[in-house]
Scaffold this motif. Sequence first.
Motif: not given
Length: 320
Positions: A204-213, A291-294, A296-306
Amino acid sequence: MRKTINAAIVQAAPVPLAIDHGIEQLVQHVDKAARDGAEIIAFGETFLGGYPLWLDEASDAAMWDHPGTQALHRIMLENAVVEGDQRFAPLQELVDRHDVMVSVGAHERRRSSLYNNQLLFRPNAKPLSHRKLVPTHGERLIWMRGDGSTLKPHVAEDGSVIGSLICWENWMPMARAAMHNQGEHIHVAAWPTVRESYSVASRHYAFEGRCFVLAAGTIQHQSDLLHGLELAGGNAAAHELLSAMDSKQLQSGGSQIVAPDTSILAQAGSQSEIIIAELDMEQIGEALTSLDTDGHYSRPDIFELSVNTKAQDGVVWSDS
């Protein structure tokens, strides 16, 4: 960034408790994997010192003032690595000579507390620390919580980004989001054993992060713990506690290397082995199309992480 990177996981039994002996074994494993062509080499959770299996396998370990548990804690403190540990000099020399990176878990001592640290050794640079943010369940009897100051990945000279999370941190949505934001290309997911649910988390991490795990596990038997205790000086109460554990295999590997599309590039069994795979880094950009969860597939106008990356030392000394 290079088009391909050779990645390896060394799935092996640690030398529990006796970290001096564990570092000697670690150097041998790294040398072999590097000679086999690996450019990044991963080991599982607390490979140096071994995962504290008595927390799960010895029924009395959590009893207040248990003499065996207390003895094991003292031995772990005495053997634990520290920041700038000179015992790592042979490993660093090997990393520099082979131009490789090595991710390995260790028990680390800071002042009088133990931390679960996944160290990344880098050519001609200090090791990068990631201290586990939340020890899970019984682990809280041993490890202090890490803080946001060690959530930074390594950015290599070629631009590739390598990060890590430890065990159940890979199920922490905000920790994952913080790592995805930093553009990981290769992620080390350090586990004691990569059981089925841990494989699901890694893929799941690999798919969500578009990275190798690199989902790195270890193997361990009761006999490994008893042998490590002897090498660390022995203790009758600790020996009695560990002897009450089941003699079956207690950690069973299962390491795997996962691509951004969740396909498994290399899979280990339940015994000692090195798995290696060539990572086609162009797959990352192709996967980001949908998919780029950080991004074009994010909504920074709704969700913000500090994220608070300040070290939480508790006591601050000031001349003023």
